[in-house]
Structure formats: structure tokens, C-alpha cells
Design an enzyme around this catalytic site. Structure first.
Site, PDB file in Angstrom:
ATOM      1  N   HIS A 170      -8.971  -4.155  -4.481  1.00 51.96           N
ATOM      2  CA  HIS A 170      -8.879  -3.545  -3.151  1.00 51.96           C
ATOM      3  C   HIS A 170      -8.600  -2.053  -3.301  1.00 51.96           C
ATOM      4  O   HIS A 170      -8.110  -1.593  -4.344  1.00 51.96           O
ATOM      5  CB  HIS A 170      -7.770  -4.227  -2.355  1.00 51.96           C
ATOM      6  CG  HIS A 170      -8.147  -5.595  -1.875  1.00 51.96           C
ATOM      7  ND1 HIS A 170      -7.365  -6.325  -1.012  1.00 51.96           N
ATOM      8  CD2 HIS A 170      -9.236  -6.363  -2.131  1.00 51.96           C
ATOM      9  CE1 HIS A 170      -7.949  -7.485  -0.767  1.00 51.96           C
ATOM     10  NE2 HIS A 170      -9.077  -7.539  -1.439  1.00 51.96           N
ATOM     11  N   GLU A 199      -6.298  -0.107  -2.285  1.00 50.52           N
ATOM     12  CA  GLU A 199      -4.936   0.298  -2.645  1.00 50.52           C
ATOM     13  C   GLU A 199      -4.697   0.159  -4.150  1.00 50.52           C
ATOM     14  O   GLU A 199      -4.099   1.023  -4.784  1.00 50.52           O
ATOM     15  CB  GLU A 199      -3.897  -0.584  -1.925  1.00 50.52           C
ATOM     16  CG  GLU A 199      -3.894  -0.456  -0.408  1.00 50.52           C
ATOM     17  CD  GLU A 199      -4.812  -1.444   0.273  1.00 50.52           C
ATOM     18  OE1 GLU A 199      -5.893  -1.741  -0.277  1.00 50.52           O
ATOM     19  OE2 GLU A 199      -4.472  -1.934   1.358  1.00 50.52           O
ATOM     20  N   CYS A 259      -3.377  -6.047   2.845  1.00 50.85           N
ATOM     21  CA  CYS A 259      -3.307  -7.512   2.875  1.00 50.85           C
ATOM     22  C   CYS A 259      -2.000  -7.975   2.231  1.00 50.85           C
ATOM     23  O   CYS A 259      -1.226  -7.175   1.707  1.00 50.85           O
ATOM     24  CB  CYS A 259      -4.508  -8.112   2.157  1.00 50.85           C
ATOM     25  SG  CYS A 259      -4.399  -7.977   0.363  1.00 50.85           S
ATOM     26  N   CYS A 314      -1.816  -6.789  -1.408  1.00 52.17           N
ATOM     27  CA  CYS A 314      -1.565  -5.359  -1.581  1.00 52.17           C
ATOM     28  C   CYS A 314      -0.149  -4.994  -1.125  1.00 52.17           C
ATOM     29  O   CYS A 314       0.497  -4.141  -1.730  1.00 52.17           O
ATOM     30  CB  CYS A 314      -2.605  -4.548  -0.825  1.00 52.17           C
ATOM     31  SG  CYS A 314      -4.227  -4.618  -1.625  1.00 52.17           S
TER      32      CYS A 314
END
Lengths: 326, 193
Positions: free
Chosen positions: B57, B59, B93, B96
Site C-alpha cells: 500500500h 503508506e 486500512c 497500515c
């Protein structure tokens, strides 16, 4: 030696005690009128979200033989019976009783529920099997334990390398092959390299992807990129696919794979497994802040788009020793 | 607009530009920048499809860029993360959020809510759950709703499979409440954060 049966980690809704709600009921004094009364009530006062209740209960006693549910008592209002728009002849005195608010999901909840009011119950076969303690055959239990033993060995290697003693093994249960073996690397410098995150990236490597570069000293071994495009003959069929033809499916993330890990994963790793579409997770020791049973149950969290099965307590006597001093 | 807001918007525009690049690369259009002492020291767009790793992701990728920055500059990672702010176009999410706590990042500014995976309150509030601090690190603060509409528009474009290079007049982007669109996305679609 008999192996311990892995314990299913199931959603809280299956474990909760029966929730109750108040309803008005009325006596039916003339039994011959019951069929008509029920019919009229079903039109005038449908049960709504109390469909699981049987409309009528027969009471053993001298005076009253039948009781019928009229309507839900509003919470907080006085419990004085009113017509509530019901006009049915033959209803006797009315009063409030407590009934189960939701349909029972397990045999245990059913047995509790019927002490309050008769309810219908549709037993979930999968759940019965899970809770039976006989979900896996002896051979399967042995196989699970063997894989967990491999994960345990990875944890021991991790410990010997001054890392946190967590080992993780990804297995394709159809071909019975190990796809990735990993152990914890977070103390090697990068705090996100938990054993599970490393294992997920190794699976990506096996499919021609991957992000982290591992050298041999860090990771025991990266199991063969069996399923890359260059090996079309080795594509495997996924479990649960259409059974009649042997459909060959490209592996997608961790779809259909099992993970064996010595310790309950944290919230980051548990969600990483949701994103990766893992099939089942087996772990040894629980941990207080763990996210697959202890603090959260990410694998059955409502609202998420993928859910997986989780079993704990695998080889736990051994794995607990890894975490004793912690 | 106060000063903080205009700074948030400035950095969020940078994150949106990265989300657009992700869209062009046919990844879920989420973009992220990490800001330290008024400079961007790490950026990330989703790379799930490219790496075949569903945990890549925006991040996580930005975090790894910051680690490289620290290594190159001879700075202590913990100190740098501990005084940085992360700007991301979509609510982080659950995974993360857990990752951000472990690296000790104190403040996250995001655009639209993530109704399917959100770890800052939408599904669970991992960001603020004090009970797990001893194992996963301190809670972080959250500012939400910065340029949310733009973030949603990018996601809608991606999930409708539209060509982002098409002229504006040919795009079929209907007005939807920010965040709402995420609830409508079909199950099994690629994950975003």
C-alpha cells in the site's frame, strides 16, 4: 502420541448468551379459536424481526393452555397492554414476557432460547463440524502438526539469530507443497518485517513479484517459484473451484493457501492476510494483543470483504515455551 | 481557511498527484507523502499489482522511502518518523494503521474515508486503540476529510475501469457523496488503502 485438535476461533455472535426482548402475549382461552386467531394476527401484526419465534406456545397448567405473541413492547414505555391496532376476537388477558431477540445460531444458544419461548432453529452444518472437536480427521490433525513443527523450527532459527522467535510457513493444501518459509526479521532493522509479512512477500516472489530483497542469511529459503508463467505445466487448481473440470487457475496472492505461524498474528499481519486472501490460518500460542481471537477477530470482522478460518492451539505446548519469558 | 488547513491542502495535493500516477499505472489510485521539517522525505503509490503483494500500500512504500532517506542522510529513523506527518488520499486500512503505530508516526492526515478497510474508525479504530499500545506502539492523531472529493473521484475512475487519459467530457463521473462510493465497490475488487 495423540495430537491436540486445533481449536476453531469463531465470531463472537456464536458465543454470546441469548439476547432477550419484551413482547406482549395474550392467552387463548378457547383452543378451537387458535387457528383463526393466528391467521388474523399474522395479517394484523406480522412478527417483523422476530420471525424466529413460534407464534404460539402451549403452556402446561390448569388455566391457560395456549399463549400467542401479539407485538414487541417498546423499550422504555410503560408495559400497559393496548390494542396496538389489533382487533381479534378471543384474546384473553395480556401481559409482557421476555423472548429471544435473535434467532439462535448454535445448539447451545438454541437450548438457552427455548427456555424463554419456542423458536425455530436452522443448524449450520459447518459450524457444528467446527465445534464438534472432530472437524479434522486424525490424519489431518497429524498433517497440521507436522507443518506446525516446521514453523516451530523456523522460530527456533529466528531465536538463534537474535530475532523474535516467530516462524511462519505458507502451504498449498491441494498440492501439499510448502510455498514459503519465513521467520521474524523485525529486529534486523525494519519494524514491519514480522514473520507473516515476510512470508506474504515470499509468496509474491514465488509468483514473480515481491518487494523486499532477502539474502540467504536472512531467510532460510525461498521455496521455488513453481507457479510462474514460465512453468505452465505446474499451475495448480485452486481448492473450492468448479469440481467437474480440472480448471487450471493462476495463483493469485495467497488465495487457497494455509498459513502456519507459531504465535497469533498482530492486527497489521491479520489484515495483511485479509488483503492477501489467505484460506486458513493455524497458530500455536495466543498473545494478549493478538488480532485473531485475543484482542480482535479480524478474520471474521463484519464489513471486511474477505474472511478466513482460524485455528489456534496447534502444537501449543511447544510454542508456549518460545514465549514464556516474554 | 486557516494556516493549518492551507498547509494540509498543499501536501494533500502532492499526495493526490501520486495517486494519479498510480491510476495511470493501473494500480488502485491512492497516494501518500511523508513530510518532515517541511520537506517531503518519502512518497508512495499503491504497488499491489506490480509486486503481486497485496500489502504494498502507498503508506508502506512511503515508509520504506523514508528509511532509505534516513540511511542516506545518517539520521535516526525513530526520531524522523516521530516528528513526521503522513498525508494520504484515503483513510489508512487496518494493516497500515497497525504499521504506522509500529513506526511511531504521530499524525496522519487523510482525504476520504475507507468504508471497506478503514483502520481509523471506519471498520475499527486501530489508530486510537490504547489497549494494544504495549505491543504495537503509541496511538496516532488523525485529521480527515482533506480534499476528500478529489480522492473519491480517482477511486471511482479506477473502479469504473475508465481511461484516465480520456478528455473530461467523455468521462462518466457522477456526483456521489465522498466516501459513499467506497461502500458500493464490488466485493473481490483489488484492495486499496
Amino acid at each position: 502420541m495423540t495430537c491436540n485438535h486445533p481449536q476453531p476461533v469463531i465470531a463472537d455472535i456464536y458465543l454470546q448468551p441469548v439476547e432477550l426482548t419484551d413482547v406482549f402475549v395474550a392467552n387463548i382461552e378457547d383452543k378451537k379459536q387458535a387457528a383463526r386467531i393466528i391467521k388474523e394476527l399474522s395479517v394484523q401484526a406480522p412478527l417483523g424481526d422476530l420471525q424466529h419465534l413460534k407464534r404460539v406456545r402451549s403452556q402446561t397448567g390448569k388455566d391457560v393452555s395456549l399463549q400467542v405473541v401479539l407485538y414487541k413492547a417498546k423499550s422504555g414505555s410503560c408495559h400497559c397492554p393496548s390494542d396496538n391496532g389489533i382487533s381479534v376476537d378471543g384474546l384473553g388477558s395480556r401481559y409482557v414476557v421476555k423472548v429471544p431477540a435473535k434467532p439462535p445460531l448454535t445448539r447451545h444458544q438454541y437450548n438457552q432460547a427455548v427456555q424463554y419461548w419456542p423458536v425455530s432453529f436452522h443448524e449450520n452444518k459447518e459450524l457444528v463440524s467446527l465445534l464438534s472437536g472432530k472437524h479434522f480427521s486424525e490424519a489431518e490433525v497429524q498433517e497440521i502438526e507436522n507443518y506446525m513443527r516446521q514453523a516451530f523450527r523456523l522460530a527456533e532459527i529466528s531465536r538463534d539469530k537474535k530475532q523474535l522467535p516467530v516462524g511462519a510457513l505458507v502451504v498449498n493444501p491441494v498440492t501439499k507443497t510448502v510455498v514459503a518459509e519465513a521467520y521474524d526479521l523485525r529486529q534486523a532493522g525494519y519494524p514491519l518485517q514480522h514473520a507473516v509479512m515476510v512470508a506474504i512477500d515470499l509468496v509474491a516472489h514465488s509468483q514473480g513479484g515481491g518487494m523486499w530483497k532477502f539474502d540467504g542469511a536472512q531467510v532460510l529459503l525461498l521455496r521455488t517459484p513453481l507457479f510462474s508463467d514460465s512453468h505452465p505445466n505446474l499451475k495448480h487448481s485452486l481448492p473450492g473451484g468448479s469440481g467437474d473440470t480440472k480448471t487450471k487457475v493462476e495463483p493469485y496472492l495467497c488465495t487457497g493457501y494455509d498459513l502456519y505461524v507459531t504465535q497469533e498474528p498482530c492486527v497489521m499481519c491479520s489484515m495483511a492476510l485479509v488483503h492477501s486472501r489467505i484460506g486458513r490460518v493455524f497458530y500455536g500460542s495466543s498473545q494478549r494483543d493478538g488480532a485473531l481471537g485475543s484482542h480482535y477477530k479480524i478474520h471474521c470482522q463484519p464489513g471486511l470483504n474477505h474472511h478466513y478460518s482460524v485455528f489456534k492451539g496447534c502444537l501449543q505446548t511447544q510454542t508456549d515455551q518460545l514465549y514464556q519469558e516474554r | 481557511m486557516n494556516e493549518a488547513e492551507s498547509i494540509f491542502i498543499k501536501w494533500m495535493n502532492q499526495a493526490l498527484a501520486i495517486a494519479e500516477e498510480a491510476l495511470k499505472a493501473q494500480e488502485v489510485p491512492v497516494g501518500c507523502v511523508i513530510v518532515y521539517q517541511e520537506n517531503i522525505i518519502g512518497t508512495g503509490g499503491n504497488k499491489v499489482n506490480k509486486t503481486k503483494n497485496a500489502t504494498r500500500h502507498a503508506e508502506v512504500i512511503a515508509i520504506e522511502e523514508v528509511r532509505e532517506f534516513c540511511l542516506a542522510e545518517g539520521l535516526d529513523e525513530k526520531d524522523v518518523f516521530g516528528s513526521s506527518t503522513l498525508f494520504v488520499t484515503v483513510e489508512p486500512c487496518l494493516m497500515c494503521a497497525g504499521a504506522l503505530r509500529q513506526i511511531g508516526l504521530p499524525l496522519v492526515v487523510y482525504g476520504c474515508a475507507n468504508d471497506r478497510f478503514g483502520g481509523c474508525g471506519s471498520i475499527l479504530n486501530v489508530a486510537r486503540d490504547k489497549a494494544i499500545s504495549s505491543s504495537i506502539g503509541p496511538c496516532f492523531d488523525v485529521v480527515s476529510g482533506v480534499l476528500a472529493e478529489q480522492a473519491v473521484t480517482l477511486l471511482k475512475t479506477f473502479y469504473k475501469g475508465e481511461n484516465p487519459n480520456a478528455p473530461d467530457s467523455k468521462r462518466k463521473v457522477k456526483d456521489t457523496e465522498p466516501g459513499r462510493v467506497l461502500a458500493l465497490l464490488a466485493p473481490g475488487s483489488p484492495s486499496y488503502c
